[in-house]
Design an enzyme around this catalytic site. Structure first.
Site, PDB file in Angstrom:
ATOM      1  N   ASP A  29       0.842  -1.200   0.000  1.00 21.09           N
ATOM      2  CA  ASP A  29       0.000   0.000   0.000  1.00 21.09           C
ATOM      3  C   ASP A  29       0.872   1.244   0.000  1.00 21.09           C
ATOM      4  O   ASP A  29       0.563   2.247  -0.641  1.00 21.09           O
ATOM      5  CB  ASP A  29      -0.891   0.033   1.251  1.00 21.09           C
ATOM      6  N   PHE A  32       2.270   1.969  -3.359  1.00 24.96           N
ATOM      7  CA  PHE A  32       1.192   2.480  -4.208  1.00 24.96           C
ATOM      8  C   PHE A  32       0.932   3.960  -3.901  1.00 24.96           C
ATOM      9  O   PHE A  32       0.845   4.797  -4.796  1.00 24.96           O
ATOM     10  CB  PHE A  32      -0.087   1.656  -3.978  1.00 24.96           C
ATOM     11  N   ASP A  33       0.829   4.266  -2.611  1.00 20.82           N
ATOM     12  CA  ASP A  33       0.559   5.656  -2.211  1.00 20.82           C
ATOM     13  C   ASP A  33       1.646   6.599  -2.701  1.00 20.82           C
ATOM     14  O   ASP A  33       1.375   7.718  -3.115  1.00 20.82           O
ATOM     15  CB  ASP A  33       0.444   5.764  -0.678  1.00 20.82           C
ATOM     16  N   LEU A  79     -35.784  -9.745 -13.297  1.00 19.11           N
ATOM     17  CA  LEU A  79     -35.815 -11.172 -13.632  1.00 19.11           C
ATOM     18  C   LEU A  79     -36.995 -11.820 -12.933  1.00 19.11           C
ATOM     19  O   LEU A  79     -37.356 -11.420 -11.817  1.00 19.11           O
ATOM     20  CB  LEU A  79     -34.535 -11.847 -13.138  1.00 19.11           C
ATOM     21  N   GLU A 108     -24.978 -18.157 -12.950  1.00 18.92           N
ATOM     22  CA  GLU A 108     -24.176 -17.100 -12.292  1.00 18.92           C
ATOM     23  C   GLU A 108     -24.718 -16.858 -10.907  1.00 18.92           C
ATOM     24  O   GLU A 108     -25.834 -17.249 -10.596  1.00 18.92           O
ATOM     25  CB  GLU A 108     -24.327 -15.769 -13.062  1.00 18.92           C
ATOM     26  N   LYS A 110     -26.337 -14.406  -8.142  1.00 16.54           N
ATOM     27  CA  LYS A 110     -27.172 -13.203  -8.155  1.00 16.54           C
ATOM     28  C   LYS A 110     -26.656 -12.297  -7.039  1.00 16.54           C
ATOM     29  O   LYS A 110     -26.792 -12.606  -5.857  1.00 16.54           O
ATOM     30  CB  LYS A 110     -28.632 -13.578  -7.922  1.00 16.54           C
ATOM     31  N   ASP A 112     -26.407  -9.180  -4.609  1.00 18.17           N
ATOM     32  CA  ASP A 112     -27.447  -8.386  -3.961  1.00 18.17           C
ATOM     33  C   ASP A 112     -26.927  -6.977  -3.688  1.00 18.17           C
ATOM     34  O   ASP A 112     -26.504  -6.647  -2.584  1.00 18.17           O
ATOM     35  CB  ASP A 112     -27.844  -9.085  -2.648  1.00 18.17           C
ATOM     36  N   ARG A 131     -30.793   2.074 -12.116  1.00 18.34           N
ATOM     37  CA  ARG A 131     -31.964   1.498 -12.764  1.00 18.34           C
ATOM     38  C   ARG A 131     -33.121   2.506 -12.818  1.00 18.34           C
ATOM     39  O   ARG A 131     -33.825   2.610 -13.813  1.00 18.34           O
ATOM     40  CB  ARG A 131     -32.434   0.261 -12.001  1.00 18.34           C
ATOM     41  N   TYR A 221     -23.613  -8.348 -17.729  1.00 13.92           N
ATOM     42  CA  TYR A 221     -24.492  -8.316 -18.907  1.00 13.92           C
ATOM     43  C   TYR A 221     -23.989  -7.261 -19.882  1.00 13.92           C
ATOM     44  O   TYR A 221     -23.928  -6.080 -19.542  1.00 13.92           O
ATOM     45  CB  TYR A 221     -25.917  -8.003 -18.435  1.00 13.92           C
ATOM     46  N   LYS A 283     -29.182 -18.065 -17.406  1.00 11.40           N
ATOM     47  CA  LYS A 283     -29.401 -17.335 -18.648  1.00 11.40           C
ATOM     48  C   LYS A 283     -29.119 -18.256 -19.830  1.00 11.40           C
ATOM     49  O   LYS A 283     -28.123 -18.992 -19.806  1.00 11.40           O
ATOM     50  CB  LYS A 283     -28.437 -16.140 -18.754  1.00 11.40           C
ATOM     51  N   LYS A 307     -33.999 -17.868  -6.068  1.00  8.61           N
ATOM     52  CA  LYS A 307     -33.636 -17.185  -4.822  1.00  8.61           C
ATOM     53  C   LYS A 307     -33.312 -18.193  -3.718  1.00  8.61           C
ATOM     54  O   LYS A 307     -34.063 -19.151  -3.512  1.00  8.61           O
ATOM     55  CB  LYS A 307     -34.800 -16.297  -4.347  1.00  8.61           C
ATOM     56  N   CYS A 401     -41.165   0.289  33.816  1.00  5.83           N
ATOM     57  CA  CYS A 401     -39.839   0.501  33.238  1.00  5.83           C
ATOM     58  C   CYS A 401     -38.824  -0.395  33.945  1.00  5.83           C
ATOM     59  O   CYS A 401     -38.725  -0.366  35.181  1.00  5.83           O
ATOM     60  CB  CYS A 401     -39.442   1.970  33.375  1.00  5.83           C
ATOM     61  N   CYS A 404     -36.376   2.101  35.976  1.00  4.62           N
ATOM     62  CA  CYS A 404     -36.777   2.966  37.094  1.00  4.62           C
ATOM     63  C   CYS A 404     -38.116   2.587  37.709  1.00  4.62           C
ATOM     64  O   CYS A 404     -38.536   3.189  38.688  1.00  4.62           O
ATOM     65  CB  CYS A 404     -36.787   4.427  36.644  1.00  4.62           C
ATOM     66  N   CYS A 419     -41.199   4.729  28.642  1.00  5.60           N
ATOM     67  CA  CYS A 419     -41.156   5.136  30.045  1.00  5.60           C
ATOM     68  C   CYS A 419     -41.281   6.664  30.083  1.00  5.60           C
ATOM     69  O   CYS A 419     -40.442   7.364  29.512  1.00  5.60           O
ATOM     70  CB  CYS A 419     -39.839   4.692  30.670  1.00  5.60           C
ATOM     71  N   CYS A 425     -34.949   8.749  34.829  1.00  7.43           N
ATOM     72  CA  CYS A 425     -34.692   7.355  34.435  1.00  7.43           C
ATOM     73  C   CYS A 425     -33.275   7.275  33.855  1.00  7.43           C
ATOM     74  O   CYS A 425     -32.959   7.922  32.856  1.00  7.43           O
ATOM     75  CB  CYS A 425     -35.749   6.940  33.411  1.00  7.43           C
TER      76      CYS A 425
HETATM   77  S1  IVH Z   1     -29.015 -10.226 -15.462  1.00  6.51           S
HETATM   78  C1  IVH Z   1     -32.402  -8.727 -18.235  1.00  6.51           C
HETATM   79  N1  IVH Z   1     -27.332 -11.276 -13.754  1.00  6.51           N
HETATM   80  O1  IVH Z   1     -31.009  -8.927 -10.129  1.00  6.51           O
HETATM   81  C2  IVH Z   1     -31.552  -9.388 -17.199  1.00  6.51           C
HETATM   82  N2  IVH Z   1     -28.924  -9.717 -12.930  1.00  6.51           N
HETATM   83  O2  IVH Z   1     -33.927  -9.312 -10.009  1.00  6.51           O
HETATM   84  C3  IVH Z   1     -30.585  -8.478 -16.611  1.00  6.51           C
HETATM   85  N3  IVH Z   1     -28.696  -9.227 -10.538  1.00  6.51           N
HETATM   86  O3  IVH Z   1     -31.946  -6.348 -12.299  1.00  6.51           O
HETATM   87  C4  IVH Z   1     -30.091  -8.882 -15.320  1.00  6.51           C
HETATM   88  N4  IVH Z   1     -26.969 -10.536 -10.165  1.00  6.51           N
HETATM   89  O4  IVH Z   1     -29.964  -5.963 -10.606  1.00  6.51           O
HETATM   90  C5  IVH Z   1     -28.368 -10.442 -13.916  1.00  6.51           C
HETATM   91  N5  IVH Z   1     -25.738 -12.260 -12.375  1.00  6.51           N
HETATM   92  C6  IVH Z   1     -26.768 -11.419 -12.533  1.00  6.51           C
HETATM   93  C7  IVH Z   1     -27.301 -10.661 -11.476  1.00  6.51           C
HETATM   94  C8  IVH Z   1     -28.394  -9.818 -11.714  1.00  6.51           C
HETATM   95  C9  IVH Z   1     -27.823  -9.661  -9.638  1.00  6.51           C
HETATM   96  C10 IVH Z   1     -29.782  -8.262 -10.237  1.00  6.51           C
HETATM   97  C11 IVH Z   1     -29.966  -7.205 -11.275  1.00  6.51           C
HETATM   98  C12 IVH Z   1     -31.320  -7.476 -11.842  1.00  6.51           C
HETATM   99  C13 IVH Z   1     -32.000  -8.107 -10.675  1.00  6.51           C
HETATM  100  C14 IVH Z   1     -33.197  -8.904 -11.109  1.00  6.51           C
END
Ligand code: IVH
Length: 675
Positions: A29, A32-33, A79, A108, A110, A112, A131, A221, A283, A307, A401, A404, A419, A425
């Site tokens: 680090d 780098f700095d 999705l 893939e 998903k 969050d 979005r 994507y 997909k 999910k 409470c 007290c 309370c 208190c």
């Molecule tokens: S593909 C048209 N791939 O989940 C399809 N989405 O509930 C485009 N997300 O809007 C999305 N991981 O925000 C895709 N590996 C992944 C994802 C992913 C998370 C999110 C994304 C999407 C939402 C759908």
């Protein structure tokens, strides 16, 4: 020199890529700095070689403005969700029937986080859009540019001239935990989960703060007219070469069994990932086949999400604590037999409120179900009745409470009990002192432990006592040395210049948060006029309703509070509006009620709000017959516009407004903000 600067830029970007995308740092680090500092120095000496894409620019400037809304070239759809193996099988078979030929599925993770769309032209990041409503989102480019795993400039030369790449902006668990820890210390509201924290961070108006929050990204994507391959998987492999962070947790499957294997593996393994995931995305790989399958209005037919189930644990309820907060609210907390849940040991969980305790019919010793949902604290979601052999005592919400003994009260229509013994208190008294010293209030350099120590010894019973503590008294206490005493005294002295509005906030008047404190300070220019304000005067302040007005009245009706204020005054705290700020105020907009709507370019919304109030006007949120002006920016909502027109309200744009208040854009910047 130009070559030297460019070579250094390239080298630092490469180190960023190794560190943030590949997680394989090659230098320390410190090294780098030093390189970054060197580049900063050279760029400062040679401003003629400025480049907005230089790694030094990732720190983010201080620009402060509302986000511009941008239309997506391709709508950002969601999705379809599935929750069972059966539904995944249905998708697989539906796809096979519809295509009537061989196909590959890409599995893939998903992620969050917050979805983002990045637009690149000639290998340079042009725009980053959230979005929004799927059709149009916020332009958050300045903030996204601070995310180190997002390339500003791509590697190689085989990328399309123009393309879009979508993915997720994430706050890693570690950063999230640290941020919440810091917020807890400062008594700021905690983020419920990393997704909310990432979203809140992306919407900050100050990219310099975004930069400090260490957001990360995964992209998944690619969209555009001339992508390298027909396969989604192959396109992402290319994107990885261009410098994007593409997850390695991906696989191409031909059979349902392979899909299930992926799901099974990652349902467990995801617990070891540094970021939050909530499922798997399937997909169809080929773009040609995707096109064939098409889209519904909401989501593609060629993809689904599976999910993961919320993680649940079953454990024994040992006891229940009832905690009293600063304003007297009593919250029930379950003490559990420690159990492992989503990678952390859970010992305590929320039992919500009295109504839910009754509905659960929970007894001490019961085996109960704990879940970690989107919330910070795990919660009890149910009781395993079959495992109840010798029922313990039924859990009942306390009537008095726990600190007290005062009989608890509940406001009509509210689920929480409190309370009412606010001034005698203990946890409430200590809570008020902790609030007073917190960062957003007086920013006095002590935490919960010291407040506790001072309170228990009898040094400090209220905020004013902090100012009469003698250095010689603390020096002989446990854990205090000369240096910490000096720091404490210095921060006590510094707090005497904290602004009037923050002192009002620090007093801890129930219902009076930072914004209301500012509004009050702006209307009542010194503490005496606030203490003597009538109910009518109070409710005429913007955003102050009957509940807040009554709370202010009750607070100052209490003699001990008035006494504290008098003492704070005698110690030299700022208990009136700064004369310089006062001198800048005008009556130009006196009595005029404004509604601000849309997107602005010359100043941020907050700046306009401040200008309105500084010039004697008032801000309100919704259009009514009382509204005098609408300050309309771009893309004002059609409903608001229609209502304003039908009521005959004057609609002005930012130039009209600036003419009225006679301010040039140059002389009103953020540091003039009263609010
Ligand atoms: S593909 C048209 N791939 O989940 C399809 N989405 O509930 C485009 N997300 O809007 C999305 N991981 O925000 C895709 N590996 C992944 C994802 C992913 C998370 C999110 C994304 C999407 C939402 C759908």
């Amino acid at each position: 020199m130009k070559e030297k600067i460019e070579a250094l830029r390239k080298e630092i970007e490469q180190l960023n890529y190794l560190y943030y995308v590949l997680s394989k740092p090659e230098v320390s680090d410190y090294e780098f700095d030093m390189k970054l500092k060197e580049l900063e120095r050279l760029e400062a000496e040679h401003p003629e070689f400025f480049d907005a894409n230089s790694p030094t620019q990732r720190i983010g400037s201080d620009v402060n403005r509302t986000f511009t809304q941008v239309e997506h070239q391709y709508p950002m759809l969601s999705l379809a969700n599935t929750y069972s193996a059966g539904e995944v099988q249905d998708f697989f078979e539906r796809t096979r029937r519809a295509l009537n030929e061989d196909f590959e599925l890409v599995c893939e993770l998903k992620y969050d986080g917050v979805s983002i769309s990045l637009i690149y032209e000639d290998g340079i990041l042009q725009q980053a859009i959230t979005r929004g409503d799927g059709e149009r989102g916020d332009d958050v480019t300045a903030n996204v540019r601070t995310i180190k795993s997002i390339p500003l400039k791509l590697y190689g030369n085989d990328f399309p001239k123009q393309f879009e790449i979508r993915g997720e902006v994430l706050m890693p668990w570690k950063v999230f935990d640290e941020l919440n820890h810091e917020r807890a210390e400062q008594e700021e509201q905690l983020f419920a989960n990393p997704r909310n924290a990432a979203s809140g961070t992306l919407k900050l108006q100050n990219p310099a703060i975004v930069s400090q929050r260490s957001l990360d990204s995964y992209l998944y994507y690619l969209l555009g007219e001339s992508l390298p391959a027909d396969g989604h998987f192959e396109n992402l492999a290319k994107a990885r070469e261009w410098g994007f962070k593409i997850s390695n947790a991906m696989c191409k499957c031909r059979t349902l069994q392979e899909v299930f294997n992926f799901i099974e593996y990652w349902d467990e393994e995801r617990k070891n990932l540094p970021v939050a995931t909530d499922g798997i995305v399937l997909k169809v790989n080929s773009s040609r086949q995707q096109l064939n399958l098409g889209w519904t209005a909401k989501s593609p037919r060629w993809a689904i999400a599976y999910k993961f189930k919320a993680e649940q644990a079953e454990t024994r309820l040992n006891s229940v604590d009832f905690q009293v907060g600063r304003t007297g609210t009593v919250t029930p907390v379950a003490n559990l037999e420690p159990t492992l849940l989503s990678g952390t040991t859970v010992k305590r969980a929320s039992l919500h409120n009295a109504d839910i305790i009754n509905a659960l019919d929970i007894h001490i010793g019961d085996m109960c179900f704990v879940e970690k949902g989107g919330e910070i604290i795990p919660k009890i979601t149910g009781v395993n009745r079959k495992a109840r052999f010798l029922p313990g005592e039924k859990v009942k919400f306390v009537e008095n409470c726990p600190a007290c003994g005062t009989k608890l009260q509940r406001s009509a229509g509210e689920a929480t009990w409190f309370c009412p013994n606010h001034y005698r208190c203990k946890p409430q008294i200590k809570g008020r002192i902790e609030h007073f010293v917190s960062r957003k209030a007086m920013y006095i350099n002590i935490g919960e432990e010291t407040v506790n120590q001072f309170y228990n010894i009898g040094f400090v019973h209220n905020a004013a006592d902090l100012y009469s503590v003698k250095p010689s008294d603390i020096l002989c206490l446990e854990r205090w040395g000369q240096k910490s005493v000096d720091n404490f005294i210095e921060s006590i002295n510094l707090s005497k210049s904290v602004s009037y509005e923050r002192v009002i906030f620090a007093l801890g008047i129930p219902e009076v948060g930072e914004t209301i404190a500012k509004r009050l300070a702006n209307t009542f220019h010194d503490i005496d006029s606030l203490m003597n304000a009538t109910f009518e005067q109070l409710i005429s302040v913007g955003d102050v309703g009957t509940v807040i007005a009554q709370s202010v009245l009750d607070f100052f009706a209490e003699k001990s509070n008035r006494k504290i204020v008098e003492r704070l005054k005698s110690y030299g705290l700022q208990l009136s509006l700064d004369q310089a700020v006062l001198a800048e105020r005008t009556d130009t907009l006196k009595g005029q009620i404004f509604v601000i709507s849309g997107t602005f370019f010359k100043h941020s919304r907050d700046e306009y709000k401040a200008m309105i109030e500084k010039n004697g006007g008032k801000n309100t949120g919704s259009v009514s017959s009382k509204t005098d002006y609408i300050l309309a920016g771009d893309n004002m909502g059609p409903a608001k516009l229609g209502k304003a027109k039908s009521l005959g309200i004057k609609i002005i744009n930012e130039d009209d407004f600036l003419k009225i208040v006679d301010l040039s854009t140059a002389d009103f910047k953020d540091d003039n903000l009263l609010f």
